[in-house]
Motif scaffolding. Structure first.
Motif, PDB file in Angstrom:
ATOM      1  N   UNK A 264       0.833  -1.201   0.000  1.00  0.00           N
ATOM      2  CA  UNK A 264       0.000   0.000   0.000  1.00  0.00           C
ATOM      3  C   UNK A 264       0.871   1.256   0.000  1.00  0.00           C
ATOM      4  N   UNK A 265       1.935   1.245   0.799  1.00  0.00           N
ATOM      5  CA  UNK A 265       2.876   2.354   0.898  1.00  0.00           C
ATOM      6  C   UNK A 265       2.211   3.655   1.369  1.00  0.00           C
ATOM      7  N   UNK A 266       1.444   3.631   2.483  1.00  0.00           N
ATOM      8  CA  UNK A 266       0.846   4.878   2.989  1.00  0.00           C
ATOM      9  C   UNK A 266       1.901   5.753   3.656  1.00  0.00           C
ATOM     10  N   UNK A 267       1.598   7.036   3.822  1.00  0.00           N
ATOM     11  CA  UNK A 267       2.514   7.931   4.536  1.00  0.00           C
ATOM     12  C   UNK A 267       2.486   7.659   6.035  1.00  0.00           C
ATOM     13  N   UNK A 268       1.316   7.300   6.544  1.00  0.00           N
ATOM     14  CA  UNK A 268       1.157   7.055   7.971  1.00  0.00           C
ATOM     15  C   UNK A 268       0.222   5.864   8.154  1.00  0.00           C
ATOM     16  N   UNK A 269       0.356   5.192   9.287  1.00  0.00           N
ATOM     17  CA  UNK A 269      -0.620   4.149   9.616  1.00  0.00           C
ATOM     18  C   UNK A 269      -1.115   4.372  11.037  1.00  0.00           C
ATOM     19  N   UNK A 270      -2.287   3.839  11.300  1.00  0.00           N
ATOM     20  CA  UNK A 270      -2.853   3.869  12.648  1.00  0.00           C
ATOM     21  C   UNK A 270      -3.404   2.484  12.930  1.00  0.00           C
ATOM     22  N   UNK A 271      -2.802   1.780  13.867  1.00  0.00           N
ATOM     23  CA  UNK A 271      -3.272   0.440  14.214  1.00  0.00           C
ATOM     24  C   UNK A 271      -4.208   0.526  15.404  1.00  0.00           C
ATOM     25  N   UNK A 272      -5.349  -0.138  15.300  1.00  0.00           N
ATOM     26  CA  UNK A 272      -6.333  -0.163  16.382  1.00  0.00           C
ATOM     27  C   UNK A 272      -6.858  -1.587  16.535  1.00  0.00           C
ATOM     28  N   UNK A 273      -7.488  -1.850  17.662  1.00  0.00           N
ATOM     29  CA  UNK A 273      -8.020  -3.178  17.949  1.00  0.00           C
ATOM     30  C   UNK A 273      -9.541  -3.162  17.827  1.00  0.00           C
ATOM     31  N   UNK A 274     -10.080  -4.180  17.174  1.00  0.00           N
ATOM     32  CA  UNK A 274     -11.528  -4.243  16.996  1.00  0.00           C
ATOM     33  C   UNK A 274     -12.201  -4.329  18.360  1.00  0.00           C
ATOM     34  N   UNK A 275     -13.282  -3.567  18.519  1.00  0.00           N
ATOM     35  CA  UNK A 275     -13.975  -3.452  19.803  1.00  0.00           C
ATOM     36  C   UNK A 275     -15.468  -3.679  19.568  1.00  0.00           C
ATOM     37  N   UNK A 276     -16.032  -4.773  20.066  1.00  0.00           N
ATOM     38  CA  UNK A 276     -17.434  -5.109  19.761  1.00  0.00           C
ATOM     39  C   UNK A 276     -18.426  -4.324  20.622  1.00  0.00           C
TER      40      UNK A 276
END
Length: 517
Positions: A363-375
């Motif tokens: 993908x080669x994005x400039x930034x990433x944001x990792x988050x955890x799925x929350x039901x």
């Protein structure tokens, strides 16, 4: 009436560690109509500091309001501190009445009114009109059953009135900007900033989204008036950065283009940041230059996962091909892309994390944001996850930045290692570092360097929290046992007005004038 609005501190979110703070748009949106009704309204923003609980309660007691209004944009994870504030305030002011609003109380109103006596009234759904009517009813001692969209105790039992129609004309309700000192709020590396909202709602059916049912249909403000408000805030108050709270401001190609053209015509140099969908970027490829001219510097795109099967299961409606093309187009037009990567939709294996890393590199994005799925209990995803094991029972950690669910094949510590390693690899790969050093646009260079600085601080903050502060269960309850039965049937909190479709198609050019601020 004398009304104090409190924005609770949110200690669980690691990204709070930067020195920048943004004003609470939702609370300001409720404050404006109350001021116009002649009430004495004050905002206490306890995010600054953050302010300790005892100090918050002392401030409330010193103000001695008739009504205390509480709410937070991250309402699920902020609920514990909101409850403590309400209880502490009532301990000092026994006759105080507390009004509570937000996504979490909108759906959990019955549990809250049954178990937490410190809350007196709950505003369900959008608050501007409902809160205004509730305060009027309290001031005149009118029967609360006549107020749509609220929950309260009747004869000691939780009771909810019929739902209120969604706000069709978003320009009819002004934001109480006079409640804040603009000089205290900043973002994007110390630049004066506010949160704004062009639209509400989202037309896409992602089954894990906690916002979809709350806002229901997608609606937008008048493009020209919204652009004029941004220009006024820039000229009169020196605001440079406008962070969009919208789930998807670009949903209407026509209305978004009108807004961009109107803002360009205002001839102001501002920075716009927010969230959108990759397919909207690809759709607008012929006029992406307008995004740049208007001031768009970064859009966060919810890509959620790099697996087509998972995207289909969660009803994302996107594709990995579109995601890659959107990132390429944004870079071509001098804008930054942030790709959101969500962990926990499937029972991942180590091989899955390795494959996702390779896909993110592609993908080669400039930034990433990792988050955890929350039901969330009111979403369709809750039904899919109801049998999964909860490893985090501290509700303040249900903020997308902490693991709350166990995975079958990978223990929590290894999930965390994968996530933190992928973040480091993505942001230190040669392509990313080269761009960081060679950005020609000074605004993008400033933005990207600020992102790296904040990302490094947050990374170590979250590492420390995982190792020494957070407590996880080795064998926890199921999601359903922890939260209770699904509330999916109540997902749509607001009824739909008859004229909604026509108002959207017209762009609501005839909106009434906003009072001078």
């Amino acid at each position: 009436m004398r009304i104090l609005i409190v924005n609770p501190p949110h200690p669980a979110i690691g990204s709070r560690i930067p020195d920048d703070h943004l004003p609470p748009l939702g609370l300001l949106s409720n404050g404006g109509p109350l001021i116009d009704d002649g009430h004495d309204v004050t905002l206490l923003d306890a995010e600054f500091g953050p302010m300790p609980l005892d100090e918050i309660c002392r401030n409330i007691a010193a103000h001695a309001p008739d009504l205390l209004l509480l709410g937070h944009s991250g309402s699920t994870s902020a609920h514990p501190i909101a409850g403590k504030i309400a209880a502490g305030a009532k301990a000092r002011l026994p006759n105080l009445k507390v009004i509570y609003g937000g996504v979490f109380p909108t759906y959990h109103w019955q549990d809250i009114l049954r178990d937490e006596p410190q809350f007196d009234y709950i505003v369900c759904g959008e608050g501007e009109e409902t809160c205004r009517d509730l305060v009027r009813a309290l001031a005149s001692d009118t029967d609360l059953a006549t107020v749509k969209g609220i929950a309260f105790r009747r004869d000691g039992t939780p009771h909810k009135t019929p739902s209120r129609e969604m706000l069709a004309d978003l320009d009819a309700w002004r934001i109480g900007w006079e409640l804040i000192d603009f000089a205290r709020y900043s973002y994007w590396g110390g630049k004066r900033a506010v949160v704004v909202q062009f639209s509400r709602g989202c037309p896409h059916p992602c089954n894990y989204c906690g916002q979809r049912g709350f806002w229901t249909q997608w609606r937008h403000r008048n493009p020209e008036r919204f652009a004029a408000e941004i220009a006024r805030l820039h000229r009169d108050h020196g605001v440079e950065v406008f962070n969009f709270a919208d789930e998807n401001p670009t949903s209407s190609k026509k209305m978004w283009k009108r807004f961009l053209e109107a803002l360009i015509a205002e001839k102001v140099s501002v920075t716009l940041v927010g969230s959108t969908r990759a397919d909207d970027i690809v759709r607008d490829r012929d006029h992406l230059h307008l995004y740049k001219q208007a001031g768009v510097e970064r859009f966060l795109m919810g890509m959620e996962n790099t697996d087509e099967a998972v995207l289909s299961k969660i009803r994302k409606g996107g594709s990995t091909t579109t995601d890659r093309e959107a990132i390429r187009l944004m870079r071509q037009h001098g804008m930054l892309s942030m790709a959101t990567w969500v962990v926990g939709f499937e029972e991942e294996t180590d091989r899955d994390y390795w494959r996702q890393l390779r896909q993110l590199l592609a993908y080669d994005p400039d930034q990433i944001q990792s988050v955890y799925v929350t039901p969330h209990r009111w979403t369709p995803f809750f039904g899919l996850a109801k049998g999964r094991e909860v490893i985090q029972t501290d509700q303040s950690k249900w903020d997308y930045k902490h693991q709350v669910l166990a995975t079958r094949h990978v223990p929590p510590w290894r999930v965390f290692v994968w996530v933190k390693a992928i973040e480091v690899i993505m942001q230190t790969r040669p392509k990313a570092l080269w761009r960081l050093l060679t950005f020609r646009d000074p605004k993008l260079r400033h933005a990207q360097r600020w992102y790296y600085q904040m990302g490094r601080r947050v990374w170590f903050h979250e590492l420390f929290g995982f190792l020494f502060r957070d407590k996880r269960l080795k064998q926890g309850p199921s999601v359903e046992a922890f939260w209770g039965e699904s509330l999916e049937a109540h997902e749509e909190a607001l009824a739909k007005p008859v004229r909604m479709t026509r108002l959207i198609s017209e762009g609501r050019r005839s909106a009434p004038q906003v009072p001078a601020q």
